[in-house]
Design an enzyme around this catalytic site. Sequence first.
Site, PDB file in Angstrom:
ATOM      1  CE  LYS A  40      11.376  -3.671   2.604  1.00 60.13           C
ATOM      2  NZ  LYS A  40      12.830  -3.846   2.360  1.00 60.13           N
ATOM      3  NE  ARG A 137      18.905  -1.966  -1.218  1.00 64.36           N
ATOM      4  CZ  ARG A 137      17.916  -2.757  -0.814  1.00 64.36           C
ATOM      5  NH1 ARG A 137      16.949  -3.081  -1.654  1.00 64.36           N
ATOM      6  NH2 ARG A 137      17.880  -3.229   0.418  1.00 64.36           N
ATOM      7  CG  HIS A 166      19.841  -6.305   2.397  1.00 66.28           C
ATOM      8  ND1 HIS A 166      18.986  -7.025   3.205  1.00 66.28           N
ATOM      9  CD2 HIS A 166      19.173  -6.143   1.225  1.00 66.28           C
ATOM     10  CE1 HIS A 166      17.865  -7.279   2.533  1.00 66.28           C
ATOM     11  NE2 HIS A 166      17.957  -6.759   1.336  1.00 66.28           N
ATOM     12  NE  ARG A 222      18.069  -5.843   7.430  1.00 63.91           N
ATOM     13  CZ  ARG A 222      19.324  -6.291   7.328  1.00 63.91           C
ATOM     14  NH1 ARG A 222      20.130  -6.245   8.373  1.00 63.91           N
ATOM     15  NH2 ARG A 222      19.769  -6.756   6.181  1.00 63.91           N
ATOM     16  CE1 TYR A 268     -14.198   0.035 -21.567  1.00 61.43           C
ATOM     17  CE2 TYR A 268     -13.132  -0.959 -19.649  1.00 61.43           C
ATOM     18  CZ  TYR A 268     -13.918   0.038 -20.208  1.00 61.43           C
ATOM     19  OH  TYR A 268     -14.432   1.031 -19.414  1.00 61.43           O
ATOM     20  CB  CYS A 314     -12.966  -2.847 -16.048  1.00 58.33           C
ATOM     21  SG  CYS A 314     -13.814  -3.800 -17.320  1.00 58.33           S
ATOM     22  CG  MET A 315      -9.846   1.870 -12.597  1.00 57.32           C
ATOM     23  SD  MET A 315     -10.083   3.642 -12.768  1.00 57.32           S
ATOM     24  CE  MET A 315      -9.249   3.973 -14.302  1.00 57.32           C
ATOM     25  CG  ASP A 316     -13.771   1.098 -11.245  1.00 57.72           C
ATOM     26  OD1 ASP A 316     -12.795   1.553 -10.633  1.00 57.72           O
ATOM     27  OD2 ASP A 316     -14.302   1.669 -12.206  1.00 57.72           O
TER      28      ASP A 316
END
Length: 372
Positions: A40, A137, A166, A222, A268, A314-316
């Site tokens: 998953k 759950r 589970h 699992r 920043y 930073c983002m990148d």
Amino acid sequence: MKSTSYRPAKIEINLSAIKANIQQLQLQLGKDTQVIAVVKANGYGHGDIQVAKTALEAGATSLAVALLDEAVKLRKAGIKAPILVLGWVAPEFIEIAIEYDITLTVFQVNWLNEYYHQASDSKKLSIHIKLDTGMGRIGIRTMDELEQFLENINEKYLDVTGVFTHFATADEESLDYYRLQLQRFAPMLEKIKERINQDIFVHIGNSAAALRQESCLFNAVRFGIGMYGLYPSQYIEKNRPFKLEPALSIKAKLTHVKKISAGEAISYGATYRAEEEEWIGTIPIGYGDGIQRKWQGLDVLIDGKRMPLIGRICMDQCMVRLDHAYPMGTEVTFIGGQGNERISLEEIALQLDTINYELACLFTERLPRFYY
Ligand SMILES: *Cc1c(COP(=O)(O)O)cnc(C)c1O
């Protein structure tokens, strides 16, 4: 196996580590307990199709995902092995599950009835019944609920092929709650076996339960986090029956190297100021790739040594303080080994007050995955 990418930053997935983790577990389990590979959330961020194929080659007999979408994606990639969807699927999409031969998790009487209303005689739906023995759950919680559910099973339209539950605390030292869940499971399983006149596939264990083997695990486990070479908890890591081999590394290359003088700021907010003359490297990875802003201050590996990420992420891009000048293109490891040093997802999770499961899921699609 390579994806196309033009950027000097990547996730590397060592598929032989995944294979080895499954084979080691299978040896421990013995031949009567099968491995269901849990892929998953894009294979816990590792890449679901590649991991699924590798797991099946390594001896896993079926796959599990959380969503019908994830299951259909695997089918469309040509995977033929049984696939179980562990989560709730809306009744309106049952025909998709039938069409793609996907097993659904079912636990609600109303769901069954909604299905019978629209069901056709052509092909039966395969279901696993989910019992909630303490996770809280999804699943059937009481004997009354179970009896009512079983009365509503109509074998004309569906095949009950499995039953599962589970554990909530299988990764913790105390086995008290684990045992309570087992105690609740046993009579419910008996009741189901009385009603269903065919062999049913019973599975209760996640990675923690599979690695510990503190009780009978029935027909299968699992196996999720452990397959990726990650430990379900620090307790399990300390008491591991064998060493897991982590499959994921994150690597990038320095795209800029410069010397700054004392008092100069980085990134920043100018939150970082050099105390003396310092060498600073720039790395083309940021929070847009899942290296969250909280990683500020954590180490990366360069030249086999630990060096700190400084200034805001930073983002990148982000910056690292180097111990001396390094050539452009020098390798930077965020996760994985370099020389004698290693940074594990567990280490980062501990420092960021989260768990390795969550971190692995956070690396975004933008980081290309390379498989070897
Ligand atoms: C995710 C999941 C698993 C796998 O758990 P791991 O701890 O990663 O092994 C097993 N069963 C269910 C129902 C799950 O949702």
